[in-house]
Every structure is written in structure tokens, then in C-alpha cells.
Write a protein that holds these residues in place. Structure first.
Motif, PDB file in Angstrom:
ATOM      1  N   UNK A  76       0.818  -1.213   0.000  1.00  0.00           N
ATOM      2  CA  UNK A  76       0.000   0.000   0.000  1.00  0.00           C
ATOM      3  C   UNK A  76       0.853   1.265   0.000  1.00  0.00           C
ATOM      4  N   UNK A  77       1.842   1.336   0.886  1.00  0.00           N
ATOM      5  CA  UNK A  77       2.611   2.573   1.030  1.00  0.00           C
ATOM      6  C   UNK A  77       3.700   2.698  -0.023  1.00  0.00           C
ATOM      7  N   UNK A  78       4.552   1.687  -0.140  1.00  0.00           N
ATOM      8  CA  UNK A  78       5.741   1.849  -0.987  1.00  0.00           C
ATOM      9  C   UNK A  78       5.510   1.514  -2.454  1.00  0.00           C
ATOM     10  N   UNK A  79       4.477   0.741  -2.792  1.00  0.00           N
ATOM     11  CA  UNK A  79       4.377   0.273  -4.173  1.00  0.00           C
ATOM     12  C   UNK A  79       3.173   0.827  -4.926  1.00  0.00           C
ATOM     13  N   UNK A  80       1.964   0.587  -4.453  1.00  0.00           N
ATOM     14  CA  UNK A  80       0.803   0.802  -5.308  1.00  0.00           C
ATOM     15  C   UNK A  80      -0.081   2.006  -4.954  1.00  0.00           C
ATOM     16  N   UNK A  81      -0.060   2.480  -3.719  1.00  0.00           N
ATOM     17  CA  UNK A  81      -1.048   3.494  -3.343  1.00  0.00           C
ATOM     18  C   UNK A  81      -0.404   4.814  -2.924  1.00  0.00           C
ATOM     19  N   UNK A  82       0.284   4.856  -1.758  1.00  0.00           N
ATOM     20  CA  UNK A  82       0.755   6.142  -1.254  1.00  0.00           C
ATOM     21  C   UNK A  82       1.874   6.720  -2.112  1.00  0.00           C
ATOM     22  N   UNK A  83       2.830   5.909  -2.539  1.00  0.00           N
ATOM     23  CA  UNK A  83       3.918   6.432  -3.372  1.00  0.00           C
ATOM     24  C   UNK A  83       3.375   6.940  -4.707  1.00  0.00           C
ATOM     25  N   UNK A  84       2.362   6.249  -5.253  1.00  0.00           N
ATOM     26  CA  UNK A  84       1.714   6.707  -6.480  1.00  0.00           C
ATOM     27  C   UNK A  84       0.973   8.019  -6.241  1.00  0.00           C
ATOM     28  N   UNK A  85       0.373   8.129  -5.077  1.00  0.00           N
ATOM     29  CA  UNK A  85      -0.320   9.368  -4.669  1.00  0.00           C
ATOM     30  C   UNK A  85       0.644  10.546  -4.655  1.00  0.00           C
ATOM     31  N   UNK A  86       1.843  10.342  -4.063  1.00  0.00           N
ATOM     32  CA  UNK A  86       2.830  11.423  -4.016  1.00  0.00           C
ATOM     33  C   UNK A  86       3.326  11.799  -5.406  1.00  0.00           C
ATOM     34  N   UNK A  87       3.306  10.843  -6.344  1.00  0.00           N
ATOM     35  CA  UNK A  87       3.790  11.100  -7.700  1.00  0.00           C
ATOM     36  C   UNK A  87       2.715  11.719  -8.589  1.00  0.00           C
ATOM     37  N   UNK A  88       1.521  11.959  -8.050  1.00  0.00           N
ATOM     38  CA  UNK A  88       0.413  12.465  -8.867  1.00  0.00           C
ATOM     39  C   UNK A  88       0.485  13.981  -9.016  1.00  0.00           C
ATOM     40  N   UNK A  89      -0.353  14.490  -9.906  1.00  0.00           N
ATOM     41  CA  UNK A  89      -0.382  15.934 -10.171  1.00  0.00           C
ATOM     42  C   UNK A  89      -1.009  16.723  -9.033  1.00  0.00           C
ATOM     43  N   UNK A  90      -1.575  16.050  -8.027  1.00  0.00           N
ATOM     44  CA  UNK A  90      -2.122  16.764  -6.872  1.00  0.00           C
ATOM     45  C   UNK A  90      -1.057  17.604  -6.182  1.00  0.00           C
ATOM     46  N   UNK A  91       0.201  17.162  -6.274  1.00  0.00           N
ATOM     47  CA  UNK A  91       1.289  17.850  -5.587  1.00  0.00           C
ATOM     48  C   UNK A  91       2.059  18.803  -6.501  1.00  0.00           C
ATOM     49  N   UNK A  92       1.451  19.132  -7.639  1.00  0.00           N
ATOM     50  CA  UNK A  92       2.024  20.108  -8.574  1.00  0.00           C
ATOM     51  C   UNK A  92       1.250  21.420  -8.446  1.00  0.00           C
ATOM     52  N   UNK A  93       1.916  22.532  -8.639  1.00  0.00           N
ATOM     53  CA  UNK A  93       1.283  23.851  -8.603  1.00  0.00           C
ATOM     54  C   UNK A  93       0.031  23.836  -9.498  1.00  0.00           C
ATOM     55  N   UNK A  94      -1.129  24.168  -8.940  1.00  0.00           N
ATOM     56  CA  UNK A  94      -2.376  24.143  -9.732  1.00  0.00           C
ATOM     57  C   UNK A  94      -2.300  24.966 -11.010  1.00  0.00           C
ATOM     58  N   UNK A  95      -1.526  26.046 -11.003  1.00  0.00           N
ATOM     59  CA  UNK A  95      -1.403  26.875 -12.213  1.00  0.00           C
ATOM     60  C   UNK A  95      -0.773  26.081 -13.353  1.00  0.00           C
ATOM     61  N   UNK A  96       0.213  25.236 -13.023  1.00  0.00           N
ATOM     62  CA  UNK A  96       0.868  24.411 -14.039  1.00  0.00           C
ATOM     63  C   UNK A  96      -0.097  23.360 -14.558  1.00  0.00           C
ATOM     64  N   UNK A  97      -0.860  22.759 -13.635  1.00  0.00           N
ATOM     65  CA  UNK A  97      -1.829  21.733 -14.027  1.00  0.00           C
ATOM     66  C   UNK A  97      -2.897  22.334 -14.935  1.00  0.00           C
TER      67      UNK A  97
END
Length: 468
Positions: free
Chosen positions: A45-66
Motif C-alpha cells: 500500500x505505502x511503498x508500491x501501489x497506493x501512497x507512493x503513487x499518490x505522491x507522484x500524482x499531479x495533486x502535488x504540482x502547482x495548480x497553475x501548471x496543471x
């Protein structure tokens, strides 16, 4: 499958272990293996399929760029921002890896000396559970990326520390004759636990069902990644609950078999002395540690980059990746339990060699199967069938030759050597992708690492003398 029996005081093999459970036979094995079952909460869940993927998502990119990207995943600014975020996570994990490499063998040695191996397993496990619970506060906005990366790193550090003590306890629930079965049963339980947990999280929190921005049958909001954050908290509870049985049912090592404990800094001198003695008298053990470090890095590459290849080359959606993960865990769990029996019958080296050959061959096949998803399903599941047996047999190989009372120290070295070459698979994957411009060819880098590990394993003797 019937549970492997844990050693009883009457067993003729009991003297080959570090103490033996006072509970009825098999109960100690199940209690020990349930930790593996629960640990899927962190691994899957944390290191492979869910949380690490969550951190790699566009949610953590500046909304203006998105917003400027307008849904274009290939927008240069968006790609750069995502790469920068990935580098932050990578830096945090690199620091975690350094801490593990420096501290793991000494902390394992000190748990041997104090005789409180189970105590430190509990402490480290519940630090991981606490870090997972704290991930609830990592909202899906750019300002929380550092917090998320830090918690991921902390979890990795203490999970490895817990793993040193957990692996060392293998000898407390097995004998020389059934060690392979017990180790394979534990790894298999881990995969099965991953199946059950991923399915629960997928149905309850992750799979999109609602038209109002909610997910899962519970209708949890996806705003700021709330559904993912709650899923990780549920996983923390899962891990905490299933970590309890081993702490209750498996006793600490007997006082007569504990080593003399020394000061923290003096522990490094003792560690150096151990390495010198291994070089002089048990060089084969060092050869195994080197070989296993290399091929274990290749296995980590399979887990880390398999989902990326599935998504980018074979166009799997995020839900399809999770479905594949569930199927892969089914195959890996079954093959690992079976391989445990083969380990006891034919020896762990033979299981390791056969599995590595299978991994190299199947990894090569992935290069030639086109882009149809069915091809990846078939090759990927075959590949997965060989992963668990390598991990389980490597653990039993080392446990069989480790003298009573030193398991923590030796498995600490096992963790350290694994971290010492952890750059190989990611580096070669990135190199082949950069040279070719094709994500698929990154599998060449991973296959090469596995091939080198296989070559290093060839001269390692199948039957080893116990470490002096």
C-alpha cells in the motif's frame, strides 16, 4: 496448506534453533507469519501501489501548471514539475537508505546482545504504524509533499529495522529441517495479505463509483486525496493488529544464548571484527551477501518499475494496475509456499538459481510481446511466480548458517548489503530508457542486474559451513 510445525522441546532439531515456543506446535509459526501478512500494509500500500503513487500524482504540482497543461500529460512544464517532485521523494528515500545501511547491522547486533529481539520488533513496527497513520495529514496539495516524503522515508527506515529482528526470529519458530517451509509460508502469507488488503481498499476507498467526486462503496470524497489518506490509515490499523500475535506467542531468546552487549560505538568495532572473521574463515558467506544484494536490487526493480511499464507501455489504467497487483500477489503467494517445500528438499541455493533463471528469461520475453495487455498479463504473472521464492530462499539460506544468538547481527548485514547496491536497478533502468527513449527497454537494465546476481551466485556453495 497445513502449517509447518514449529520446534518443540522434544524435537531432535530443537538444539539447532535459538529457543523454541512454549505454545502448542504450529501456533508459533502462524503468529510469526501473521507479521508478514500484516506487513503487506506497508509494502503493497505505502511503498508500491497506493501512497507512493499518490505522491507522484499531479495533486502535488502547482495548480497553475496543471491548469495550463489542460489535461495534456505530455505538457513540458507538467512533466518537469512531476520529475522535480519525484526527485524530492527519491532524495528522502536515499537518505533513508543511508541510515539503514549504517545502522541496521549494529541495531541487530544489539538486539542479540540484549535478548530483546521481540521487544525491538514491536517498537520498530509500531513506529512504522505511527508513520502510516500520520500520512492522513498529507493533503493532496504541493505544500504537503515534503511531509509525505519524510513520512515515507521514516517508514522505510523503521520497517527495515523491524525486518532485521523479524527475519532473525525465523530460527525461533523453525528447525533446520523445515526452515524453508516456514520461511516460504511467511512470505506466502505476506502476498496473500496483500491480496486481501488491496481488494478491501479498492472496493471501500479507491475504485471510483460515485458521480459526485466520491470513491469506493463508502462514498469517500476524493478532494485533497482524502480517500487515499483514509485508505492508508486503514492499512496502518491492519498492520498494527496483525503484528500483535508474534509479540504474544513467540518468546524472547533464552538468556543463556544471548551475547554480551557492548556500547553503541563499540558495536561498530565488533561489526568490523565480524567482517574480518568472515573474510578469513567464511568468505563464502560474504560472496552470498554480495550476490543476494545484487539480485535483491533487481527484484526491487521489478516491483518499482513494473507498474510504470504496465501504465506507459501497455496503457494500464490505475485501477487495472491494482487488479494486476492482486493477481500477481495470488501467483506469488502460491509459488512461494510451494517453493518453501522445494527449499527443504533440494536446498535454498537450487531454488534461488532456478528462480533467477526464470526471472531473466521472462524479463527478456517482455521485450518481444508487443503492446497487447494480455501479453503483459501472461509474462508479468510468470515473472511474479519467481520473485517470492528468491526472497524466501535467500532468508532461509542465511538463517541456516547463522550461529545461535547472532541472527540479528547477520541479518543486519543482509539489510546493509542490500542497500549498498540499491542504485543499480534504478540507475540502469533510467539509463536504458534515456538511451532508447522507450520505457519498455528499461526492463533490460533490471534483467541485467538479475543476470549479474545469478552469475555471482554460481560459485556460492550450496552447502555452507555454519558461520564460526
Amino acid at each position: 496448506m497445513p502449517l509447518p510445525e514449529s520446534p518443540s522441546p522434544e524435537s531432535e532439531n530443537a538444539s539447532a534453533t535459538i529457543g523454541h515456543p512454549t505454545e502448542p506446535r504450529r501456533r508459533g509459526v502462524l503468529a510469526w507469519a501473521l507479521w508478514d501478512w500484516g506487513s503487506a500494509a506497508f509494502n503493497a500500500v505505502v511503498t508500491t501501489f497506493v501512497f507512493s503513487t499518490y505522491l507522484a500524482s499531479s495533486l502535488f504540482v502547482d495548480p497553475a501548471i496543471v491548469d495550463a497543461a489542460g489535461g495534456d500529460a505530455d505538457d513540458p512544464a507538467l512533466v518537469t514539475a512531476l520529475a522535480n517532485n519525484a526527485s524530492v521523494v527519491g532524495l528522502a528515500l536515499m537518505i533513508a537508505g543511508i541510515l539503514i545501511a549504517v545502522l541496521a547491522p549494529v541495531l541487530g547486533q544489539r538486539s542479540d546482545g540484549s535478548g530483546r529481539r521481540k521487544f525491538w520488533l514491536g517498537v520498530n513496527t509500531f513506529v512504522v504504524v505511527g508513520a502510516m497513520a500520520a500520512m492522513f495529514f498529507v493533503e493532496g496539495t504541493p505544500g504537503y509533499l515534503i511531509l509525505g516524503a519524510t513520512l515515507l522515508a521514516v517508514g522505510n527506515v523503521f520497517f527495515e529495522f523491524a525486518g532485521v529482528n523479524y527475519n532473525a526470529m525465523l530460527v525461533q519458530v523453525s528447525t533446520r529441517k523445515n526452515m524453508g517451509r516456514v520461511s516460504g509460508f511467511g512470505w506466502g502469507m505476506g502476498y496473500v495479505g496483500g491480496i486481501v488488503l488491496l481488494l478491501l481498499l479498492l472496493v471501500l476507498f479507491i475504485q471510483g463509483f460515485g458521480t459526485d467526486g466520491s470513491a469506493g462503496v463508502l462514498g469517500v470524497s476524493t478532494d485533497d486525496g482524502l480517500n487515499i489518506r483514509i485508505a492508508v490509515v486503514a492499512s496502518a490499523v491492519w498492520f498494527g493488529v496483525f503484528a500483535v500475535p508474534v509479540l504474544l506467542k513467540v518468546p524472547e531468546i533464552p538468556a543463556a544464548q544471548r551475547r554480551v552487549r557492548v556500547g553503541f560505538f563499540r558495536s561498530y568495532a565488533v561489526l568490523w571484527g565480524t567482517l574480518v572473521k568472515l573474510w578469513r574463515g567464511n568468505r563464502q558467506v560474504l560472496m552470498f551477501l554480495l550476490a543476494s544484494a545484487v539480485f535483491r536490487d533487481g527484484l526491487a526493480g521489478v516491483f518499482t518499475f513494473g507498474a510504470i511499464i504496465a501504465a506507459q507501455v501497455f496503457r494500464f489504467s490505475s485501477s487495472e494496475v491494482l487488479y494486476f497487483a492482486v493477481a500477481a500477489n495470488v501467483v506469488a503467494g502460491a509459488s512461494t509456499i510451494l517453493a518453501g517445500r522445494l527449499d527443504d528438499r533440494f536446498g535454498p541455493k537450487n531454488v534461488i538459481m532456478a528462480s533467477l533463471i526464470g526471472l531473466v528469461a521472462t524479463g527478456t520475453v517482455v521485450l518481444f510481446i508487443g503492446t497487447a495487455q494480455i501479453g503483459f498479463w501472461i509474462a508479468g504473472l510468470i515473472l511474479t511466480a519467481f520473485v517470492g521464492p528468491v526472497q524466501s530462499a535467500s532468508r532461509s539460506f542465511l538463517a541456516r548458517i547463522t550461529p545461535a544468538g547472532r541472527e540479528g547481527e547477520i541479518f543486519g548485514l543482509y539489510a546493509t548489503t542490500g542497500r549498498a547496491v540499491s542504485f543499480m536497478a534504478p540507475g540502469l533502468f533510467a539509463l536504458f530508457v534515456a538511451i532508447s527513449g522507450d520505457t519498455r527497454l528499461g526492463i533490460l537494465g533490471i534483467t541485467l542486474v538479475l543476470l549479474v546476481g545469478l552469475a555471482l551466485m554460481i560459485p556460492v556453495k550450496a552447502k555452507q559451513a555454519v558461520i564460526d
